[in-house]
Design an enzyme around this catalytic site. Structure first.
Site, PDB file in Angstrom:
ATOM      1  N   GLN A 115       0.823  -1.206   0.000  1.00 49.80           N
ATOM      2  CA  GLN A 115       0.000   0.000   0.000  1.00 49.80           C
ATOM      3  C   GLN A 115       0.856   1.254   0.000  1.00 49.80           C
ATOM      4  OE1 GLN A 115      -3.701   0.455   2.541  1.00 49.80           O
ATOM      5  NE2 GLN A 115      -2.346   1.770   3.716  1.00 49.80           N
ATOM      6  N   GLY A 116       0.757   2.075  -1.035  1.00 55.29           N
ATOM      7  CA  GLY A 116       1.532   3.295  -1.150  1.00 55.29           C
ATOM      8  C   GLY A 116       0.732   4.520  -0.746  1.00 55.29           C
ATOM      9  N   TYR A 117       0.573   4.705   0.553  1.00 55.20           N
ATOM     10  CA  TYR A 117      -0.189   5.845   1.073  1.00 55.20           C
ATOM     11  C   TYR A 117       0.725   6.855   1.775  1.00 55.20           C
ATOM     12  CZ  TYR A 117      -5.047   4.295   0.340  1.00 55.20           C
ATOM     13  OH  TYR A 117      -6.262   3.960  -0.198  1.00 55.20           O
ATOM     14  N   SER A 118       1.280   6.469   2.929  1.00 53.90           N
ATOM     15  CA  SER A 118       2.020   7.415   3.777  1.00 53.90           C
ATOM     16  C   SER A 118       3.272   7.946   3.094  1.00 53.90           C
ATOM     17  CB  SER A 118       2.424   6.738   5.086  1.00 53.90           C
ATOM     18  OG  SER A 118       1.289   6.406   5.841  1.00 53.90           O
ATOM     19  N   SER A 150       4.355  -1.544   4.227  1.00 54.66           N
ATOM     20  CA  SER A 150       4.474  -2.923   4.701  1.00 54.66           C
ATOM     21  C   SER A 150       4.698  -3.888   3.547  1.00 54.66           C
ATOM     22  CB  SER A 150       3.207  -3.334   5.456  1.00 54.66           C
ATOM     23  OG  SER A 150       2.981  -2.496   6.560  1.00 54.66           O
ATOM     24  N   GLU A 234     -10.566  -1.753   6.553  1.00 55.29           N
ATOM     25  CA  GLU A 234      -9.563  -2.210   7.516  1.00 55.29           C
ATOM     26  C   GLU A 234     -10.178  -2.656   8.836  1.00 55.29           C
ATOM     27  OE1 GLU A 234      -5.357  -0.212   6.619  1.00 55.29           O
ATOM     28  OE2 GLU A 234      -6.805   1.212   7.386  1.00 55.29           O
ATOM     29  N   SER A 359      -2.771   7.916  13.366  1.00 57.54           N
ATOM     30  CA  SER A 359      -2.392   8.136  14.763  1.00 57.54           C
ATOM     31  C   SER A 359      -3.620   8.395  15.629  1.00 57.54           C
ATOM     32  CB  SER A 359      -1.435   9.328  14.870  1.00 57.54           C
ATOM     33  OG  SER A 359      -2.112  10.530  14.535  1.00 57.54           O
TER      34      SER A 359
END
Length: 382
Positions: A115-118, A150, A234, A359
């Site tokens: 997953q390419g988010y953050s 991840s 999720e 967060s």
């Protein structure tokens, strides 16, 4: 102490343990296990009757399978991102061609996803992403950096949230692209060594990486809607399975408290009982919200609950062991990776629970704005 979780599926448990005993648990072993699950029809059981997955299971059956898988001690999954995040997103927003191309390989355990988010400057603030995707010929050229990705070092594909409209701000001008990871010279993956000594997370650098135009999910500029939809997947079945793992960890902590005599301390006993009671409350809350849609606060409430609970469990694991908690299971030197036992790993890894996946501060903001209707927090312009 009865934690309320029992298992009758001894045959699968035996098969999983036999597999674990025969394999070292490396990347290729994990791929082999994914293919084994796919061949047996155990991937994509909740995808419906469109022929993309394997068995067609009800929501209750999906929960039973996920819980028994975790309870059996089966190997950790490396295909869960494709199965539980990408697949539901494609079923909701993808074209027929995208579903036909990408879902069967996931169901077969043949293609792994990340997953390419953050990003370094946009961790929990997903609308602040700066990775750019410029239209070029029949596709896009992607430049930027993702972090905390991840299993990127093992993945075949990555779904990337990128800015396709130059000069756009916040959630405008974003697109959801499916990007092949096998692009030498255009994609670089750098593992991030964590406190635990392991490297499940990675930095990913895109330097002119290519994605095809037909691999944009939800259309150009529709990335924010798709990304928010994915985040909603999720929770649910995976949350209940996660709690089985939590119960097993709590059992380890209880046994450690008995072994060290820490359970004689009334404060320790009270904390153990509180952890047990809170875990049961989380389970009932997950069952209550299972299958619901449109509840803007449910994912944030669940994340706040389990993140804090798991951190407190890690701290309790160290407390009941006393000074022994600071000693590793084997001698080590600076030249070799250090080793941790299960409870030490629990303590160190759980420090990140209140950060990754959004967060605690972000979850509270979501609840305040979307559930309680409080004034929105000012956002800076990216």
């Amino acid at each position: 102490m009865d934690f309320g979780f029992t298992s009758e599926d001894d045959s699968f448990r035996a098969e999983a343990r036999e597999w674990l005993a025969a394999h070292a648990g490396g990347a290729e072993d994990r791929r082999t296990w994914e293919r084994t699950l796919g061949k047996a029809g155990w991937i994509g059981i909740g995808w419906g009757q469109d022929g993309y997955g394997n068995r067609c299971a009800t929501l209750t059956q999906q929960v039973a399978w996920a819980e028994e898988y975790t309870r059996s001690g089966a190997p950790p999954r490396s295909g869960h991102i494709g199965e539980n995040l990408l697949a539901p997103t494609l079923l909701a927003h993808g074209t027929d061609e995208q579903k036909t191309r990408f879902l069967p390989p996931v169901a077969a355990g043949e293609e792994l996803w990340c997953q390419g988010y953050s990003e370094p400057d946009a961790g929990s603030d997903l609308a602040g992403v700066r990775t750019a995707a410029v239209r070029e010929g029949a596709g896009y050229r992607i430049t930027g950096q993702k972090i905390w990705t991840s299993l990127a070092h093992e993945a075949d594909w990555c779904f990337v949230l990128a800015r396709t409209e130059a000069g756009s701000h916040r959630h405008h001008g974003l697109s959801f692209l499916l990007v092949p990871m096998d692009q030498p010279g255009r994609i670089e993956v750098r593992p991030i060594r964590q406190l635990t000594g392991t490297s499940e997370f990675n930095e990913v650098f895109f330097d002119g990486a290519r994605a095809r135009a037909e691999h944009v999910v939800g259309g150009e500029g529709g990335g924010w809607k798709v990304a928010m939809s994915l985040l909603g997947f999720e929770r649910g079945v995976s949350t209940l399975a996660q709690q089985i793992g939590f119960a097993q960890e709590l059992g380890q902590v209880v046994r450690a408290a008995l072994a060290t005599g820490a359970v004689a301390d009334p404060v320790v006993r009270e904390r153990l009982v509180r952890q047990w009671a809170e875990l049961r409350a989380m389970r009932w809350n997950a069952l209550r919200t299972l299958g619901r849609s449109g509840d803007a606060g449910a994912p944030s409430v669940a994340k706040l609950l389990w993140g804090g609970w798991h951190q407190r469990l890690g701290e309790l694991a160290m407390l009941v062991r006393g000074a022994e908690a600071a000693v590793g299971p084997a001698r080590w030197s600076a030249a070799e990776p250090y080793q941790l036992d299960a409870l030490q790993h629990l303590f160190l890894f759980s420090r990140a629970d209140t950060i990754y996946g959004g967060s605690d501060q972000v979850q509270r903001t979501i609840i305040a704005e979307r559930v309680l209707g409080l004034p929105r927090e000012p956002k800076g312009v990216v």
